[in-house]
Design an enzyme around this catalytic site. Structure first.
Site, PDB file in Angstrom:
ATOM      1  CD  GLU A   1      16.944 -24.789 -34.603  1.00 52.34           C
ATOM      2  OE1 GLU A   1      15.801 -25.068 -35.971  1.00 52.34           O
ATOM      3  OE2 GLU A   1      17.462 -25.802 -34.234  1.00 52.34           O
TER       4      GLU A   1
ATOM      5  CD  GLU B   1      20.698 -26.184 -29.348  1.00 55.06           C
ATOM      6  OE1 GLU B   1      20.723 -27.881 -29.942  1.00 55.06           O
ATOM      7  OE2 GLU B   1      19.629 -25.068 -29.688  1.00 55.06           O
TER       8      GLU B   1
END
Length: 246
Positions: free
Chosen positions: A12, A151
């Protein structure tokens, strides 16, 4: 000791930014909410902060018995498939990777896409959704790097864009979610060359309990809370098996 050969070396890294421009990296000035208890590497190491963990991951992997040719380092992020910014976050990430690798030493082996997606019962919204999943995979494949879905889970929105809770999901909506899971997996195998495929990881085994900190009360699992298989399980499995859609 060389036993773990792949991981997300940076997670991220990308923030938001003006549409059509390269998004900035995460740092305190771009963060939302109270920043007093948050830490951003860029605030201390600058734009080169990704190069540092990549360098030392490779160094210590080799020094501790790992084969450098086997080590695979990924950059992982979310909203790379988003239609609302026409995949701008992914385009920005790719530009950042090119900048980091321009030193001739830094090498990032792959890109991971979190894909916390939603299935929309509004046909036009869902069509845009699917179009940008395809664009994401095309952009990732074009880099020549390994491509991993890291994910994957799926929420559900009704015709008006409202989130649907697990107890309210109809059979038709379950079927739509199964179809979308199969679509994502089919497109992964169709678009990403075999040599770049590095796998698909499902985020949630079961639907989310009402008190969960992640998508509470939403039908995100392949199993329900009693561990019974859902139609989503079938769509996911059919995608992996390469079965045609009924």
């Amino acid at each position: 000791a060389g036993q773990v050969k792949a991981w997300d070396v940076v997670n991220e890294a990308i923030s938001g930014g003006p549409r059509g421009q390269r998004y900035d990296l995460q740092h305190a000035a771009t963060g939302s909410g109270d920043q007093s208890n948050k830490f951003y590497w860029q605030d201390y190491l600058g734009d080169n902060f990704v190069r540092i963990p990549v360098k030392f991951a490779r160094k210590y992997f080799a020094e501790n018995g790992g084969n450098p040719e086997e080590l695979k380092l990924f950059i992982n992020d979310y909203n790379l498939e988003s239609d609302w910014d026409d995949n701008q976050k992914l385009k920005s990430l790719i530009q950042w990777i090119e900048q980091w690798e321009s030193d001739g030493e830094t090498k990032i082996d792959g890109i991971g896409s979190q894909m916390h997606i939603k299935c929309y019962m509004n046909p036009e919204t869902q069509a845009s959704n699917e179009q940008h999943v395809v664009k994401m995979l095309e952009l990732m494949a074009a880099t020549g790097k390994l491509v991993r879905i890291t994910e994957l889970d799926m929420g559900l929105c009704d015709e008006n864009g409202n989130t649907v809770k697990t107890e309210d999901v109809t059979f038709e909506q379950h079927q739509a979610m199964a179809k979308f899971y199969k679509f994502v997996i089919d497109k992964y195998f169709e678009i990403v060359p075999l040599s770049q495929q590095y796998g698909i990881c499902q985020w949630a085994q079961t639907d989310s309990p009402e008190g969960s900190g992640w998508r509470p009360g939403e039908p995100i699992g392949l199993w329900d809370l009693n561990y019974s298989r859902k139609p989503a399980y079938g769509g996911f499995a059919d995608g992996l098996a390469g079965k045609s859609q009924d």
